[in-house]
Design a protein around this motif. Sequence first.
Motif, PDB file in Angstrom:
ATOM      1  N   PRO A   1       0.835  -1.204   0.000  1.00 30.13           N
ATOM      2  CA  PRO A   1       0.000   0.000   0.000  1.00 30.13           C
ATOM      3  C   PRO A   1       0.871   1.256   0.000  1.00 30.13           C
ATOM      4  O   PRO A   1       1.847   1.340   0.735  1.00 30.13           O
ATOM      5  N   LEU A   2       0.501   2.218  -0.831  1.00 27.67           N
ATOM      6  CA  LEU A   2       1.178   3.504  -0.830  1.00 27.67           C
ATOM      7  C   LEU A   2       0.322   4.500  -0.057  1.00 27.67           C
ATOM      8  O   LEU A   2      -0.827   4.755  -0.408  1.00 27.67           O
ATOM      9  N   HIS A   3       0.883   5.025   1.019  1.00 32.65           N
ATOM     10  CA  HIS A   3       0.253   6.064   1.815  1.00 32.65           C
ATOM     11  C   HIS A   3       1.339   7.059   2.171  1.00 32.65           C
ATOM     12  O   HIS A   3       2.454   6.994   1.634  1.00 32.65           O
ATOM     13  N   PHE A   4       1.030   7.979   3.068  1.00 35.22           N
ATOM     14  CA  PHE A   4       1.990   9.040   3.380  1.00 35.22           C
ATOM     15  C   PHE A   4       3.347   8.483   3.811  1.00 35.22           C
ATOM     16  O   PHE A   4       4.391   8.870   3.293  1.00 35.22           O
ATOM     17  N   GLY A   5       3.360   7.542   4.780  1.00 31.75           N
ATOM     18  CA  GLY A   5       4.623   7.051   5.313  1.00 31.75           C
ATOM     19  C   GLY A   5       5.471   6.333   4.284  1.00 31.75           C
ATOM     20  O   GLY A   5       6.670   6.607   4.135  1.00 31.75           O
ATOM     21  N   SER A   6       4.868   5.397   3.540  1.00 30.27           N
ATOM     22  CA  SER A   6       5.657   4.626   2.578  1.00 30.27           C
ATOM     23  C   SER A   6       6.081   5.482   1.391  1.00 30.27           C
ATOM     24  O   SER A   6       7.201   5.356   0.875  1.00 30.27           O
ATOM     25  N   THR A   7       5.219   6.395   0.937  1.00 28.20           N
ATOM     26  CA  THR A   7       5.558   7.228  -0.217  1.00 28.20           C
ATOM     27  C   THR A   7       6.615   8.262   0.139  1.00 28.20           C
ATOM     28  O   THR A   7       7.461   8.614  -0.698  1.00 28.20           O
TER      29      THR A   7
END
Length: 416
Positions: A333-339
């Motif tokens: 999943p791409l969200h704020f933390g990973s992106t």
Amino acid sequence: MPEYLDEVLRQCADDDEGALADYIPELAAVDPDRLAVALCMPDGQLYGAGDVDALFTIQSISKPFVYALALMRHGLDGMERFVGVEPSGDPFNEISLEASGRPRNPMVNIGAITTHALAGEEGAAKEDLFEEIRRGLGRFAGRELAVDERVFESERATAHRNLALAHLVRSYDVFSADPRDVVWGYTRQCAVQVDVRDLAVMAMTLASGGTNPLTGDQVVPRWVARQVLSVMSTCGMYDVAGDWMTDVGMPAKSGVGGGIMAALPGFVGAATLSPRLDRTGTSVRGVRIFEKLSREMGMHMMETPATATQVLRRTDEVSLAGGAAHRLQLQGPLHFGSTERLLRRMQEVPTDREVVVVDLGHVTSVNDVARRMLLEGLRRLGADGHEVVLVDPNSALPGRHAEDVAASVVDELPLR
């Protein structure tokens, strides 16, 4: 990220509602227009905007950290003998006691004064107890913290209600120290100076299971961090804790110095500064900033997806018909933390590779803030002179937007 945080501050800067904490003379004299925000990531990366260097007193934001120190000394069962964990529904300075004389929780003043008394060794001199707490707060921040002596003296001269609360708890034998010494130390604790970056690091230390992201120091055990965050969730924002948790959704603590600190476990520590307060003693613009961050960045703890263990599945060199290319193969999943981690890796793309392939074939989901961040990252790769090839078989990025930032969008990479 700094550009986005600047944008957030600009959109919230026009709100001049609220008033300074005029019952403390020194706090009534601060600049009411100070405004700052800071974020600390799990690996210690700091972002900020506005008056990030402005020092202010930590005030009630010290409460969860001193509670953590007291938990270390007495254990969970031991602390619950002295201080409860139930929301009071009362303002921060009310007489929130159970029938037994036990304060309802460690976030209201009467509970925090009790917690201060329990944070050190039995019978310790007030100066020694305070120094132990000051050093503990510094370990959470990753640096030594000082006291604003002028604010301390100003607060001590007007601490009549806190003295009354301390004497009331002492009358139930919840602690044995002289109430005057306890309030001296508690007032000094509240006068410790921080900036928003310190608070963001302190929040991230709790959000990282007690490990300071800058120093690597295991400040408190994971169970202590979990307990503190749990109590912050239900009691940290006093009689508006329910509104905060539904609107923002992050364990948090406010202070009458204008700061707000919040921690999203495993993801981010965040802090704001704006001295004008609402009727509950909470920063008006700080609340507005956090509501915006929660809404736009997907920070509400009840909707945050699981963190991908590694956003980059693979980085390698591949051969295309036109020559060699540098590939970033993403996953999960791409969200704020990973992106955010991905954007930093994009900055490390070799400058001698004209073609950069970004492969979304193993990406399971992309939320709104991640989509915005990823598109901006792709745009900047192009601005740096790279030809961007986007592999997007599941249409994770809307076609029109993807075509604006990538030289080509394909379902499968044409390897040579």
